[in-house]
Design a protein around this motif. Sequence first.
Motif, PDB file in Angstrom:
ATOM      1  N   CYS A   9       0.855  -1.188   0.000  1.00 50.49           N
ATOM      2  CA  CYS A   9       0.000   0.000   0.000  1.00 50.49           C
ATOM      3  C   CYS A   9       0.889   1.235   0.000  1.00 50.49           C
ATOM      4  CB  CYS A   9      -0.892  -0.004   1.238  1.00 50.49           C
ATOM      5  SG  CYS A   9      -1.831   1.525   1.432  1.00 50.49           S
ATOM      6  N   THR A  10       0.631   2.169  -0.913  1.00 47.26           N
ATOM      7  CA  THR A  10       1.429   3.397  -0.983  1.00 47.26           C
ATOM      8  C   THR A  10       0.625   4.640  -0.630  1.00 47.26           C
ATOM      9  OG1 THR A  10       0.967   3.618  -3.341  1.00 47.26           O
ATOM     10  CG2 THR A  10       2.985   2.448  -2.725  1.00 47.26           C
ATOM     11  N   THR A  20      11.573   2.973   2.724  1.00 45.33           N
ATOM     12  CA  THR A  20      11.125   1.608   3.007  1.00 45.33           C
ATOM     13  C   THR A  20      10.664   0.926   1.722  1.00 45.33           C
ATOM     14  OG1 THR A  20      10.512   2.159   5.274  1.00 45.33           O
ATOM     15  CG2 THR A  20       9.476   0.208   4.313  1.00 45.33           C
ATOM     16  N   LEU A  21       9.844   1.615   0.936  1.00 42.39           N
ATOM     17  CA  LEU A  21       9.367   1.058  -0.329  1.00 42.39           C
ATOM     18  C   LEU A  21      10.518   0.810  -1.288  1.00 42.39           C
ATOM     19  CD1 LEU A  21       7.082   0.172  -2.192  1.00 42.39           C
ATOM     20  CD2 LEU A  21       6.749   2.579  -2.800  1.00 42.39           C
ATOM     21  N   GLU A  22      11.465   1.721  -1.355  1.00 40.87           N
ATOM     22  CA  GLU A  22      12.613   1.550  -2.255  1.00 40.87           C
ATOM     23  C   GLU A  22      13.450   0.340  -1.850  1.00 40.87           C
ATOM     24  OE1 GLU A  22      12.938   3.194  -5.142  1.00 40.87           O
ATOM     25  OE2 GLU A  22      11.031   4.100  -4.555  1.00 40.87           O
ATOM     26  N   THR A  38       2.186  -2.214  -6.330  1.00 39.29           N
ATOM     27  CA  THR A  38       1.781  -1.130  -5.438  1.00 39.29           C
ATOM     28  C   THR A  38       0.305  -0.855  -5.658  1.00 39.29           C
ATOM     29  OG1 THR A  38       2.445   0.576  -7.015  1.00 39.29           O
ATOM     30  CG2 THR A  38       4.078  -0.080  -5.364  1.00 39.29           C
ATOM     31  N   THR A  39      -0.368  -0.466  -4.576  1.00 35.06           N
ATOM     32  CA  THR A  39      -1.807  -0.303  -4.637  1.00 35.06           C
ATOM     33  C   THR A  39      -2.269   0.742  -3.635  1.00 35.06           C
ATOM     34  OG1 THR A  39      -3.906  -1.500  -4.542  1.00 35.06           O
ATOM     35  CG2 THR A  39      -2.230  -2.144  -2.962  1.00 35.06           C
ATOM     36  N   LEU A  53       5.363   8.252   8.668  1.00 33.46           N
ATOM     37  CA  LEU A  53       6.247   7.405   9.468  1.00 33.46           C
ATOM     38  C   LEU A  53       7.124   6.506   8.603  1.00 33.46           C
ATOM     39  CD1 LEU A  53       3.936   6.290  12.419  1.00 33.46           C
ATOM     40  CD2 LEU A  53       5.632   8.126  12.364  1.00 33.46           C
ATOM     41  N   ASP A  54       7.063   6.644   7.301  1.00 32.32           N
ATOM     42  CA  ASP A  54       7.798   5.790   6.367  1.00 32.32           C
ATOM     43  C   ASP A  54       7.545   4.323   6.662  1.00 32.32           C
ATOM     44  OD1 ASP A  54       9.358   4.958   4.258  1.00 32.32           O
ATOM     45  OD2 ASP A  54      11.222   5.074   5.398  1.00 32.32           O
TER      46      ASP A  54
END
Length: 114
Positions: A9-10, A20-22, A38-39, A53-54
């Motif tokens: 979830c983005t 974190t996503l990277e 990603t959704t 909060l990343d």
Amino acid sequence: MNPFTVVVCTVCTPDGRSPTLETLKAAVRRCPHGMLVTTDCLVTRHGCASPGLDAVTVVVQPCGVDRRPHGPARRLGPVGPQGVRAVCRWLEAGDWNAPLSTWWDARSHVGSDN
């Protein structure tokens, strides 16, 4: 390595990006049969990661190389900077029964008809 699909979830990430996503993206790229999707929000807004909060909510679906699900999906999260490397090591190992920190994984499984 066992094949998997990671759904992230983005909604709570600024502009759909975060360290974190990277980090998750880089780990998935290292896995020959890994896929990242990603959704928008995967859970109710009251149950997701807090904006700023990343941290991201992650669902991992073990599958075959044909992308067909194998077993239940597993919800992790919120996963932030302190936990993302453990998640990446777990994904890269492909041992879906290996223990994870109970702080962000209550071994909860996402229901599926597959």
